[in-house]
Design an enzyme around this catalytic site. Structure first.
Site, mmCIF file in Angstrom:
data_model
loop_
_atom_site.group_PDB
_atom_site.id
_atom_site.type_symbol
_atom_site.label_atom_id
_atom_site.label_comp_id
_atom_site.label_asym_id
_atom_site.label_seq_id
_atom_site.Cartn_x
_atom_site.Cartn_y
_atom_site.Cartn_z
ATOM 1 N N GLY A 78 -0.967 44.583 18.270
ATOM 2 C CA GLY A 78 -1.864 43.459 18.541
ATOM 3 C C GLY A 78 -1.169 42.334 19.285
ATOM 4 N N CYS A 79 0.045 42.030 18.879
ATOM 5 C CA CYS A 79 0.798 40.941 19.508
ATOM 6 C C CYS A 79 1.185 41.297 20.937
ATOM 7 C CB CYS A 79 2.028 40.602 18.680
ATOM 8 S SG CYS A 79 1.593 40.033 17.006
ATOM 9 N N THR A 80 1.473 42.567 21.177
ATOM 10 C CA THR A 80 1.774 43.020 22.532
ATOM 11 C C THR A 80 0.534 42.907 23.404
ATOM 12 O OG1 THR A 80 3.517 44.503 21.753
ATOM 13 C CG2 THR A 80 2.543 44.998 23.909
#
Length: 155
Positions: free
Chosen positions: A46-48
């Protein structure tokens, strides 16, 4: 209960280290608009996605006068690997003691897979030229978030 920031609040100032070891101070960016977003951990799916989406829109954000600052508890060395691996073009800041996360209401109780835990609350803030928050969004979903934010900002 974590105190949450609201539009109209003054953005809490901070000085954090980026992935190159340089210090970045929010108040030094006054006179320009800033998007400050908090994410749990570099190199997670998700952060990527979120960091890559901000990078993909960097040209339009720059043209509209926005600087993007991504903040996580990761150490600068991990952030440097994240930038290199994903070809990121945004500023990544390290908050290992979580003091800035807490000041912005982006660390506290949250639900993860149905369990209540303490951790980073994925959040995004828009700060105007005078240092006032114009948008405060908590518990955002990584996928589609940048696109929704751009629509909100009419970019």
């Amino acid at each position: 209960m974590t105190t949450r920031l609201q539009p109209g609040d003054t953005a809490p100032d901070f000085t954090l280290t980026d992935d190159t070891g340089r210090e970045v101070t929010l108040s030094d960016l006054r006179g320009g608009k800033v998007i400050v977003y908090f994410y749990p951990a570099a190199m997670t799916p998700g952060c990527t996605k979120e960091a890559c989406d901000f990078t993909a829109e960097r040209e339009s954000l720059d043209a509209s006068g926005y600087t993007v600052l991504g903040i996580s508890p990761d150490k600068p060395e991990k952030l440097a690997k994240f930038r290199e691996k994903e070809g990121l073009g945004i500023t990544l800041l390290s908050d290992p003691d979580k003091g800035v996360l807490r000041a912005w209401g982006a660390f506290g109780e949250k639900k993860l897979y149905g369990k209540v835990i303490e951790g980073v609350i994925r959040s995004t803030f828009v700060v105007d030229e005078d240092g006032a928050i114009t948008s405060a969004q908590y518990n955002v979903k990584a996928t589609g978030h940048v696109e929704r934010l751009l629509r909100q900002l009419a970019i």
